[in-house]
Design a protein around this motif. Structure first.
Motif, mmCIF file in Angstrom:
data_model
loop_
_atom_site.group_PDB
_atom_site.id
_atom_site.type_symbol
_atom_site.label_atom_id
_atom_site.label_comp_id
_atom_site.label_asym_id
_atom_site.label_seq_id
_atom_site.Cartn_x
_atom_site.Cartn_y
_atom_site.Cartn_z
ATOM 1 N N PHE A 182 0.828 -1.207 0.000
ATOM 2 C CA PHE A 182 0.000 0.000 0.000
ATOM 3 C C PHE A 182 0.860 1.254 0.000
ATOM 4 O O PHE A 182 0.498 2.256 -0.629
ATOM 5 C CB PHE A 182 -0.943 -0.017 1.201
ATOM 6 N N SER A 183 1.990 1.227 0.685
ATOM 7 C CA SER A 183 2.894 2.364 0.650
ATOM 8 C C SER A 183 3.432 2.587 -0.763
ATOM 9 O O SER A 183 3.546 3.723 -1.231
ATOM 10 C CB SER A 183 4.055 2.149 1.630
ATOM 11 N N LEU A 184 3.729 1.500 -1.447
ATOM 12 C CA LEU A 184 4.196 1.597 -2.833
ATOM 13 C C LEU A 184 3.108 2.185 -3.728
ATOM 14 O O LEU A 184 3.386 3.000 -4.614
ATOM 15 C CB LEU A 184 4.618 0.220 -3.333
ATOM 16 N N GLY A 200 -0.269 7.716 -6.183
ATOM 17 C CA GLY A 200 -1.086 8.535 -5.294
ATOM 18 C C GLY A 200 -2.285 7.821 -4.727
ATOM 19 O O GLY A 200 -3.341 8.431 -4.515
ATOM 20 N N MET A 201 -2.169 6.549 -4.439
ATOM 21 C CA MET A 201 -3.277 5.772 -3.916
ATOM 22 C C MET A 201 -3.778 6.388 -2.609
ATOM 23 O O MET A 201 -3.003 6.755 -1.744
ATOM 24 C CB MET A 201 -2.816 4.329 -3.674
ATOM 25 N N GLY A 202 -5.075 6.520 -2.473
ATOM 26 C CA GLY A 202 -5.666 7.073 -1.264
ATOM 27 C C GLY A 202 -7.084 6.589 -1.090
ATOM 28 O O GLY A 202 -7.377 5.737 -0.252
ATOM 29 N N TYR A 250 -4.898 2.541 4.606
ATOM 30 C CA TYR A 250 -4.870 3.978 4.334
ATOM 31 C C TYR A 250 -3.583 4.647 4.811
ATOM 32 O O TYR A 250 -2.963 5.428 4.074
ATOM 33 C CB TYR A 250 -6.085 4.656 4.956
ATOM 34 N N VAL A 251 -3.187 4.393 6.056
ATOM 35 C CA VAL A 251 -1.985 5.059 6.578
ATOM 36 C C VAL A 251 -0.769 4.701 5.735
ATOM 37 O O VAL A 251 0.078 5.553 5.443
ATOM 38 C CB VAL A 251 -1.768 4.691 8.058
ATOM 39 N N ALA A 252 -0.672 3.444 5.329
ATOM 40 C CA ALA A 252 0.457 3.034 4.484
ATOM 41 C C ALA A 252 0.474 3.821 3.173
ATOM 42 O O ALA A 252 1.543 4.234 2.706
ATOM 43 C CB ALA A 252 0.385 1.535 4.208
ATOM 44 N N THR A 253 -0.705 4.055 2.587
ATOM 45 C CA THR A 253 -0.734 4.831 1.343
ATOM 46 C C THR A 253 -0.232 6.248 1.573
ATOM 47 O O THR A 253 0.443 6.829 0.716
ATOM 48 C CB THR A 253 -2.145 4.889 0.733
ATOM 49 N N GLN A 254 -0.541 6.830 2.736
ATOM 50 C CA GLN A 254 -0.131 8.203 2.992
ATOM 51 C C GLN A 254 1.359 8.306 3.326
ATOM 52 O O GLN A 254 1.985 9.326 3.045
ATOM 53 C CB GLN A 254 -0.979 8.799 4.112
ATOM 54 N N VAL A 255 1.912 7.263 3.911
ATOM 55 C CA VAL A 255 3.357 7.225 4.108
ATOM 56 C C VAL A 255 4.048 7.219 2.745
ATOM 57 O O VAL A 255 5.015 7.963 2.513
ATOM 58 C CB VAL A 255 3.761 5.985 4.935
ATOM 59 N N GLY A 256 3.546 6.398 1.836
ATOM 60 C CA GLY A 256 4.099 6.382 0.484
ATOM 61 C C GLY A 256 3.862 7.690 -0.250
ATOM 62 O O GLY A 256 4.744 8.198 -0.961
ATOM 63 N N PHE A 314 1.747 13.421 5.686
ATOM 64 C CA PHE A 314 1.685 12.746 6.978
ATOM 65 C C PHE A 314 0.512 13.201 7.835
ATOM 66 O O PHE A 314 -0.044 12.410 8.593
ATOM 67 C CB PHE A 314 3.001 12.924 7.733
ATOM 68 N N THR A 315 0.134 14.475 7.753
ATOM 69 C CA THR A 315 -0.997 14.921 8.568
ATOM 70 C C THR A 315 -2.325 14.378 8.050
ATOM 71 O O THR A 315 -3.336 14.448 8.750
ATOM 72 C CB THR A 315 -1.049 16.456 8.626
ATOM 73 N N ASN A 316 -2.328 13.813 6.841
ATOM 74 C CA ASN A 316 -3.546 13.177 6.338
ATOM 75 C C ASN A 316 -3.982 11.995 7.204
ATOM 76 O O ASN A 316 -5.129 11.557 7.113
ATOM 77 C CB ASN A 316 -3.340 12.677 4.894
ATOM 78 N N VAL A 317 -3.074 11.474 8.022
ATOM 79 C CA VAL A 317 -3.424 10.294 8.814
ATOM 80 C C VAL A 317 -4.153 10.660 10.093
ATOM 81 O O VAL A 317 -4.562 9.755 10.836
ATOM 82 C CB VAL A 317 -2.182 9.441 9.152
#
Length: 510
Positions: A161-163, A169-171, A200-206, A457-460
């Motif tokens: 998911f981070s990838l 831009g996966m979200g 979700y959090v993994a996508t936002q880290v990526g 990062f604040t998206n999480v």
């Protein structure tokens, strides 16, 4: 002789402070936004077109002209304030009607109405899939086949998911995956919060540490006049590092929950799923109908990812594909009598699945209403938000180089509460931050990095993120419970981001 015992002081129920409901928190922020409209005059920017190269193709984007800011004045030359009243008629926004205006704002392409309808449609579609029982039976077989290697699920899923967040831009797409993965996590002894982390959090880290995200890095670099997709030699190691930190944090928490489920921050909200009768592998069902349903789900996910990457599909197209998936799964369920399904069961399952999303949908609309109280995100209109943006940029410009670079990160993190769209925030802030970085001696590449990390990062944690609230909704995690858990992770990410931005400036990252 009778004796009467006095009750022990400890017998009285202890009062315990509770986190206010998310709707109450949003309304409190709405009051704060309304107060700001009495203190901050409205201002506006003029717009300009900028061109940049992306993948060898010249693209243009409308951004603000940083030198064009001006406060709005009335006929006498006095500063104009867009003061919010209790109620505003005629389609205006007041303190008591900002939830409704937020709910109906936007278009089918985005927040709020588009995101809300997207949530309801995919919630209904997956409600049908879940009613067939195929997902639960498939999870049993997956666990049986991978017995002894369950711990690998978290790092593998988090990395994938981070990838996805880094590459395309996966979200919003994480919402659909969370619906499927939640039962697996519960079966493995984890919880809804672990599910949100690995999806979700993994996508936002990526997303935040990406070296090629077309919706943030490419646009921000193009607006800032930096070669598009440059700096990958620094960003790829950052992505690896932040992804490993996310995996470690998630596994540490998941291990505690597995040993003692009551330590879960979502223990009470997960109870309904834990209370569901658990099918065992011995009495589970798997037939041709289940195989067809699973094939439908997998094919839809692959098809949607292809559409997003190859054809830039967004909310309307993605929602349509998932609705089709639910329809096909329902027909298969009826034809093969999966869980004795009838056509009426398909309709009921769709309504129940959509109903689960309603609380999160309300939060999305109300959160958008806060932005409307501040005047919206249009640079050409005289709004309080534009004045705050200009004042923040001026304050940053008066600081030393390293401090200015760090304050850019802080500013982007705070501004993300109001504008959670990566491309929208880039268009609003980067035309200010790029020339400002020249004035204070900060590399423009560093200003882009500060934007990335602050925006992603604040998206999480911010409740104004529609994708976050949708994922929490499908995992049945209250935002208050989520905030009590994730604030430590956010602080860790911000501390590491601060180090990254400061080092990038000291090492003259170009």
């Amino acid at each position: 002789m009778s004796t009467q015992s006095n009750p022990s002081p400890t017998a009285a129920p202890a009062s315990r402070w509770q986190m206010p409901d998310t709707l109450i928190l949003i309304f409190m922020v709405g009051i704060l936004a309304a107060v700001l409209t009495y203190l901050v005059p409205a201002g506006s920017f003029q717009s300009q077109e900028v061109s940049y190269l992306a993948d060898g193709v010249e693209k243009t984007r409308t951004v603000i002209d940083p030198a064009s800011f001006a406060y709005a004045t009335d006929e006498s030359g006095a500063l104009q304030y867009n003061r919010i009243v209790l109620f505003e008629g005629g389609g205006g926004v007041g303190l008591l009607n900002f939830p409704f205006e937020g709910l109906v704002s936007g278009s089918k392409w985005g927040s709020a109405i588009g995101v809300i309808m997207f949530m309801l449609v995919i919630g209904g579609a997956f409600g049908v899939v879940m009613r067939t029982g195929t997902i639960d039976n498939g999870i049993l077989r997956l666990i049986d086949k991978t017995r002894g290697n369950e711990a690998l699920f978290i790092p593998v899923m988090f990395t994938l998911f981070s990838l996805g967040g880094a590459v395309f831009g996966m979200g919003e797409e994480a919402v659909a995956f969370a619906i499927i993965i939640l039962p697996l996590m519960i079966r493995l002894g984890y919880d809804g919060i672990t599910t949100v982390m690995v999806t979700y959090v993994a996508t936002q880290v990526g997303f935040a540490a990406s070296w090629m995200n077309p919706f943030s890095v490419a646009i921000a670099q193009g607006v800032a006049g930096v070669p598009v997709l440059s700096g990958a030699g620094v960003r790829i190691p950052l992505w690896i590092g932040f992804t490993l930190v996310g995996i470690a944090f998630t596994m540490h928490y998941a291990r505690k929950v597995k040993l003692d489920p009551t330590r879960s921050h979502s223990y009470h909200s997960d109870q309904a799923m834990r209370d569901q009768p658990m099918t065992t592998l011995a009495n589970s069902r798997w037939n041709l109908g289940d195989s067809l349903v699973m094939l439908t789900v997998v094919a839809t996910l692959v098809w949607v990812i292809w559409g997003v990457v190859a054809n830039a599909w967004y909310i309307p197209e993605i929602a349509s594909q998932f609705f089709t998936m639910g329809l096909v799964a329902g027909i298969i369920g009826v034809l093969f009598r999966l869980n004795q399904m009838t056509m009426n069961d398909v309709a009921d399952a769709f309504k129940e699945g959509a109903g689960i999303m309603l609380p999160a949908a309300l939060l999305v609309g109300c959160a958008k209403g806060i932005l409307l109280l501040l005047g919206g995100g249009e640079p050409g209109e005289a709004t309080v938000l534009n004045s705050l943006l200009n004042s923040s940029a001026n304050a940053i410009g008066e600081m030393p180089e390293v401090l200015s670079a760090w304050l850019m990160l802080v500013f982007q993190s705070v501004f993300n509460f109001f504008v959670t769209s990566g491309s929208g925030q880039a268009a609003l802030t980067m035309p200010l931050m790029a020339p400002l970085s020249d004035l204070v001696g900060v590399s423009r590449q560093v200003s882009v990095l500060a934007f990335q990390l602050g925006d992603g990062f604040t998206n999480v944690i911010v409740p104004t993120s529609a994708s976050l609230m949708a994922t929490l909704g499908v995992c049945r995690v209250d935002w208050g419970d989520w905030a009590r858990f994730v604030w430590r992770f956010v602080l860790l990410l911000m501390a590491l981001s601060s180090v990254a931005v400061i080092l990038a400036e000291l090492l003259d990252f170009q």
